[in-house]
Design an enzyme around this catalytic site. Sequence first.
Site, short mmCIF file in Angstrom:
data_model
loop_
_atom_site.label_atom_id
_atom_site.label_comp_id
_atom_site.label_asym_id
_atom_site.label_seq_id
_atom_site.Cartn_x
_atom_site.Cartn_y
_atom_site.Cartn_z
N SER A 41 0.78 -1.16 0.11
CA SER A 41 0.02 -0.10 0.05
C SER A 41 0.65 1.51 -0.18
O SER A 41 0.31 2.46 -0.34
CB SER A 41 -0.94 0.06 1.28
OG SER A 41 -0.14 -0.02 2.47
N ASP A 330 -2.48 8.00 8.08
CA ASP A 330 -3.22 7.28 8.79
C ASP A 330 -2.18 6.35 9.85
O ASP A 330 -1.33 6.78 9.94
CB ASP A 330 -4.18 6.45 7.78
CG ASP A 330 -3.49 5.36 6.81
OD1 ASP A 330 -2.30 5.22 7.24
OD2 ASP A 330 -3.94 4.97 6.02
N HIS A 333 0.46 4.66 6.98
CA HIS A 333 0.94 5.42 6.03
C HIS A 333 1.49 6.78 6.21
O HIS A 333 0.80 7.51 6.94
CB HIS A 333 -0.04 5.12 4.60
CG HIS A 333 -0.61 4.02 4.50
ND1 HIS A 333 -1.69 3.29 4.90
CD2 HIS A 333 0.11 2.76 3.84
CE1 HIS A 333 -1.91 2.47 4.56
NE2 HIS A 333 -1.10 1.93 3.88
#
Length: 365
Positions: A41, A330, A333
Amino acid sequence: MAYKRLIETLGFFFFFFFFFLSRVSFSEAQEVTGIYVFGDSLVDVGNNNYLKISLAKANFPHNGVDFPNKKATGRFSNGKNAADFLAEKVGLPTSPPYLSFKSKKNNATFLAGVSFASGGAGIFNGTDDTYRQSIPLTKQVEHYSTVYEALVRQLGATEAQKHLSKSLLAIVIGSNDLFGYFGDSKLQKKTTPQQYVDLMVLTLKQHLKQLHNYGGRKFVVVGVGPIGCCPGERYKNKTEECKQDINSASANYNQGLKSMLQELKFELKDINYSFFDTYAVLLDIIQTPASYGFAEVKAACCGLGNLNANSFCLPISHYCSNRRDHIFWDKFHPTEAASSILVDKIFDGPVQYSFPINVKQLIAL
């Protein structure tokens, strides 16, 4: 006549001056023919949007609040991520998600690169169990083999190899494997942290050999950061300090990865690589945030609960007004600002962060 000679002299001067400028400005972009991205991600640019049952998605607000048109694209960020910034550095468009190609017959779209990265992905299969579905590295390499075959059909074997030899293969993966290990008490009873990271390194080596078989020659391999310092790990500690067990495993994995790449270079003489020590750089940012322009080290910008780390960034979440103040967007990340700094170091950073060379030097080979 003297005036005419002066004009001619100045004309030649400006011609060579601007010719020189054009060579300096565009030479690096011309040297990189494509970027092929593998990972999780941290560099997913939308592949997971096409996975029907995956919970690892970011195609909704407040993700993308600082992206052009405030659009949530599937990037786990308030704006651009590392894949975007690396592409900008070499003058190429961001490599599009592989799953966005409904028809693989349009081979020309693969020339500037493509991204196979997927949120939740790991070196091992099954790291995405929590999120139901992702594209593990094994499958990403399979997808790349399909792209390789398409390039051979389009360009011919010799030209395809030439094209790929000037391309960058970027690998950003490993965090989810470590999160998976430390979140699984049964797995921890079966194997020690060192045995686990050794197997991670060995498995990744086999994947890199496969990529070499499919034309890969220049590898950008990004190490795992101090993931025990993510808000999602800090909030598990009453003190809100970094979790040292997972940080220690991250550091050991990076050391093993660095050694493995040296071995791989010895075995495969025609490859070159740049290993980036994300751990050292990100830890320095966390420990001296003001020197990088950050104010908030522990809490995520977007989320819910303590440190905004009880959930991912959701439409019902609160998010900070100044994203530039925060290292983390978040619970896991980085913000766009933090990603930009990391890629600056990856591309043209000092020797203590890149081994044996940085990406700019890798391109020049």
